[in-house]
Design a protein around this motif. Structure first.
Motif, PDB file in Angstrom:
ATOM      1  N   MET A   1     -75.018  28.632 -14.972  1.00 33.11           N
ATOM      2  CA  MET A   1     -74.881  29.943 -15.666  1.00 33.11           C
ATOM      3  C   MET A   1     -73.599  30.459 -15.848  1.00 33.11           C
ATOM      4  N   ARG A   2     -72.757  30.342 -15.080  1.00 35.05           N
ATOM      5  CA  ARG A   2     -71.296  31.018 -15.076  1.00 35.05           C
ATOM      6  C   ARG A   2     -70.871  30.076 -16.097  1.00 35.05           C
ATOM      7  N   LYS A   3     -70.738  28.740 -16.103  1.00 33.20           N
ATOM      8  CA  LYS A   3     -70.012  28.098 -17.024  1.00 33.20           C
ATOM      9  C   LYS A   3     -70.466  28.258 -18.533  1.00 33.20           C
ATOM     10  N   LEU A   4     -71.841  28.407 -18.669  1.00 33.81           N
ATOM     11  CA  LEU A   4     -72.325  28.433 -19.989  1.00 33.81           C
ATOM     12  C   LEU A   4     -71.845  29.845 -20.288  1.00 33.81           C
ATOM     13  N   ASP A   5     -72.050  30.808 -19.712  1.00 32.93           N
ATOM     14  CA  ASP A   5     -71.518  32.153 -19.966  1.00 32.93           C
ATOM     15  C   ASP A   5     -70.208  32.369 -20.588  1.00 32.93           C
ATOM     16  N   GLU A   6     -69.424  31.712 -19.628  1.00 34.59           N
ATOM     17  CA  GLU A   6     -67.861  31.615 -19.964  1.00 34.59           C
ATOM     18  C   GLU A   6     -67.648  30.931 -21.449  1.00 34.59           C
ATOM     19  N   ARG A   7     -68.614  29.677 -21.597  1.00 31.10           N
ATOM     20  CA  ARG A   7     -68.136  29.234 -22.987  1.00 31.10           C
ATOM     21  C   ARG A   7     -68.908  29.760 -24.015  1.00 31.10           C
ATOM     22  N   ASN A   8     -69.797  30.447 -24.094  1.00 28.21           N
ATOM     23  CA  ASN A   8     -70.580  31.165 -24.919  1.00 28.21           C
ATOM     24  C   ASN A   8     -69.387  32.424 -25.278  1.00 28.21           C
ATOM     25  N   ALA A   9     -68.963  33.116 -24.366  1.00 28.72           N
ATOM     26  CA  ALA A   9     -67.980  34.192 -24.254  1.00 28.72           C
ATOM     27  C   ALA A   9     -66.751  33.730 -25.426  1.00 28.72           C
ATOM     28  N   ASP A  10     -66.213  32.447 -24.819  1.00 30.87           N
ATOM     29  CA  ASP A  10     -65.022  31.872 -25.534  1.00 30.87           C
ATOM     30  C   ASP A  10     -65.488  31.439 -27.273  1.00 30.87           C
ATOM     31  N   LEU A  11     -66.615  31.154 -27.267  1.00 35.88           N
ATOM     32  CA  LEU A  11     -67.212  30.895 -28.795  1.00 35.88           C
ATOM     33  C   LEU A  11     -67.218  32.017 -29.493  1.00 35.88           C
ATOM     34  N   GLU A  12     -67.687  33.294 -28.761  1.00 29.58           N
ATOM     35  CA  GLU A  12     -67.875  34.512 -29.575  1.00 29.58           C
ATOM     36  C   GLU A  12     -66.607  34.908 -29.866  1.00 29.58           C
ATOM     37  N   LEU A  13     -65.528  35.021 -28.984  1.00 29.42           N
ATOM     38  CA  LEU A  13     -64.237  35.628 -29.252  1.00 29.42           C
ATOM     39  C   LEU A  13     -63.698  34.545 -30.330  1.00 29.42           C
ATOM     40  N   ARG A  14     -63.762  33.399 -30.448  1.00 27.97           N
ATOM     41  CA  ARG A  14     -63.132  32.751 -31.661  1.00 27.97           C
ATOM     42  C   ARG A  14     -63.637  32.881 -32.843  1.00 27.97           C
ATOM     43  N   VAL A  15     -65.102  33.004 -32.886  1.00 31.22           N
ATOM     44  CA  VAL A  15     -65.733  33.291 -34.212  1.00 31.22           C
ATOM     45  C   VAL A  15     -65.476  34.792 -34.720  1.00 31.22           C
ATOM     46  N   THR A  16     -65.629  35.767 -33.770  1.00 27.24           N
ATOM     47  CA  THR A  16     -65.341  37.186 -34.180  1.00 27.24           C
ATOM     48  C   THR A  16     -63.941  37.331 -34.791  1.00 27.24           C
ATOM     49  N   LYS A  17     -62.764  36.572 -33.972  1.00 32.46           N
ATOM     50  CA  LYS A  17     -61.481  36.842 -34.299  1.00 32.46           C
ATOM     51  C   LYS A  17     -61.277  36.294 -35.872  1.00 32.46           C
ATOM     52  N   ARG A  18     -62.066  35.282 -36.198  1.00 33.28           N
ATOM     53  CA  ARG A  18     -61.985  34.574 -37.583  1.00 33.28           C
ATOM     54  C   ARG A  18     -62.464  35.356 -38.371  1.00 33.28           C
ATOM     55  N   PHE A  19     -63.621  36.076 -38.212  1.00 34.02           N
ATOM     56  CA  PHE A  19     -64.250  36.902 -39.310  1.00 34.02           C
ATOM     57  C   PHE A  19     -63.449  38.390 -39.421  1.00 34.02           C
ATOM     58  N   LYS A  20     -62.987  38.672 -38.332  1.00 38.78           N
ATOM     59  CA  LYS A  20     -62.066  40.092 -38.482  1.00 38.78           C
ATOM     60  C   LYS A  20     -61.052  39.988 -39.441  1.00 38.78           C
ATOM     61  N   ARG A  21     -60.575  38.634 -39.734  1.00 35.40           N
ATOM     62  CA  ARG A  21     -59.425  38.491 -40.463  1.00 35.40           C
ATOM     63  C   ARG A  21     -59.930  38.434 -42.118  1.00 35.40           C
ATOM     64  N   GLU A  22     -61.134  38.297 -42.213  1.00 34.49           N
ATOM     65  CA  GLU A  22     -61.982  38.157 -43.428  1.00 34.49           C
ATOM     66  C   GLU A  22     -62.182  39.268 -44.212  1.00 34.49           C
ATOM     67  N   ASP A  23     -62.466  39.286 -45.714  1.00 32.12           N
ATOM     68  CA  ASP A  23     -63.252  40.335 -46.373  1.00 32.12           C
ATOM     69  C   ASP A  23     -64.409  40.152 -46.440  1.00 32.12           C
ATOM     70  N   VAL A  24     -65.423  40.027 -45.418  1.00 34.10           N
ATOM     71  CA  VAL A  24     -66.722  39.839 -45.675  1.00 34.10           C
ATOM     72  C   VAL A  24     -67.265  40.787 -44.551  1.00 34.10           C
TER      73      VAL A  24
END
Length: 302
Positions: free
Chosen positions: A83-106
């Motif tokens: 559970m801990r490893k999956l949650d950490e991986r999911n949090a890392d993925l969310e951070l990477r995706v949201t960082k990308r979208f915050k730079r975009e104009d959509v």
């Protein structure tokens, strides 16, 4: 590329709109997966969102099976370290995706849930105009075979499925669109569901592919051209000469890919599983072949 015959072209040559048309695509559901095509799918969603002035709903689903381990005697227990490893991986993925979208104009949002992957995607897709997914499952050890997963989405959803090409190239919604037409009800459904996307295309071509099985409900390609014309989409029809000998699904799939590459198509629109899921009549087999691998992006519906 094999020889082909140009049969009909409506309104002379293809018309390019001076201003972006209202495609009607306003909600894009992006299936977020941490795999090798992660960046390609995000870029596909961003490009389509800009072209259609649409909102992107990013959805990451962790299979419930990933949290559960089974004992030899049938007991079920939750593994805290998993559970801990999956949650950490999911949090890392969310951070990477949201960082990308915050730079975009959509416009966008992000949701991370746990459950049955196909069922949750189908639920969210009900109020989406297009679903962007991948040939890669969420987890190879939990999600099951890729073709089976995509087959479930196709059979149970009425939302067109966009699968970026396996060559890794970026999807261009304003490029040339090729409709692989077999005259089936499923093909008609795919075209009708993709009208908004087709309105963004710079050019639309209809490739009439040969079938070994024709039915009374089949639609002639000329009717398709009339339907598209009424939608403001001016298309040209190409008839591929029927190959000699046995026409199998590999032959038809190869023909579609060759024509799409030769025309410089950005994507192919087609109906999925035009006969039965388990049957291997021509277009059902073609669906399986192209779901396994296709260098050109697919827009497919059942």
């Amino acid at each position: 590329m094999s020889q082909r015959q140009l049969v009909m072209e409506h309104e002379g040559q293809p018309v390019k709109a001076q201003t972006p048309p209202d495609s009607g695509i306003k909600t894009i559901l992006l299936h977020v997966l941490d795999d090798e095509f992660h960046d390609q799918r995000i870029e596909t969603a961003l490009t389509l969102a800009r072209a259609a002035s649409a909102h992107v709903s990013c959805l990451h689903v962790t299979p419930i099976e990933a949290y559960v381990a089974y004992e030899n005697f049938g007991g079920v227990f939750v593994m805290q370290d998993v559970m801990r490893k999956l949650d950490e991986r999911n949090a890392d993925l969310e951070l990477r995706v949201t960082k990308r979208f915050k730079r975009e104009d959509v416009s966008w949002d992000y949701e991370n849930v746990t459950g049955n992957v196909a069922s949750i995607l189908l639920s969210r897709a009900s109020l989406s105009d297009i679903l962007i997914s991948s040939r890669q499952p969420v987890r190879r050890d939990f999600a099951g075979p890729t073709v089976g997963f995509l087959g479930d989405l196709l059979h149970r959803s009425r939302t067109p499925l966009l699968i970026p090409g396996s060559d890794g190239n970026a999807f261009d919604p304003t490029g040339l669109a090729l409709i692989a037409w077999s005259g089936s009800v499923e093909g008609a459904n795919a075209v009708r569901a993709s009208v908004g996307l087709l309105k963004l295309a710079s050019n639309v071509r209809v490739l009439q592919v040969p079938e070994t099985k024709q039915g009374p409900k089949d639609f002639p390609a000329t009717k398709l051209l009339e339907y598209l014309s009424r939608q403001g989409i001016h298309a040209e029809l190409m008839v591929e000469p029927s190959p000699t000998g046995d026409v199998g699904h590999d032959v038809i799939a190869g023909m579609i890919v060759a024509e799409a590459k030769g025309a410089g198509a950005a994507y192919v629109v087609m109906g999925g599983y035009s006969h039965t899921r388990v049957g291997e009549y021509v277009f059902g087999g073609v669906t399986r072949t192209l779901l396994k691998d296709c260098p050109i992006s697919l827009v497919i519906a059942h």
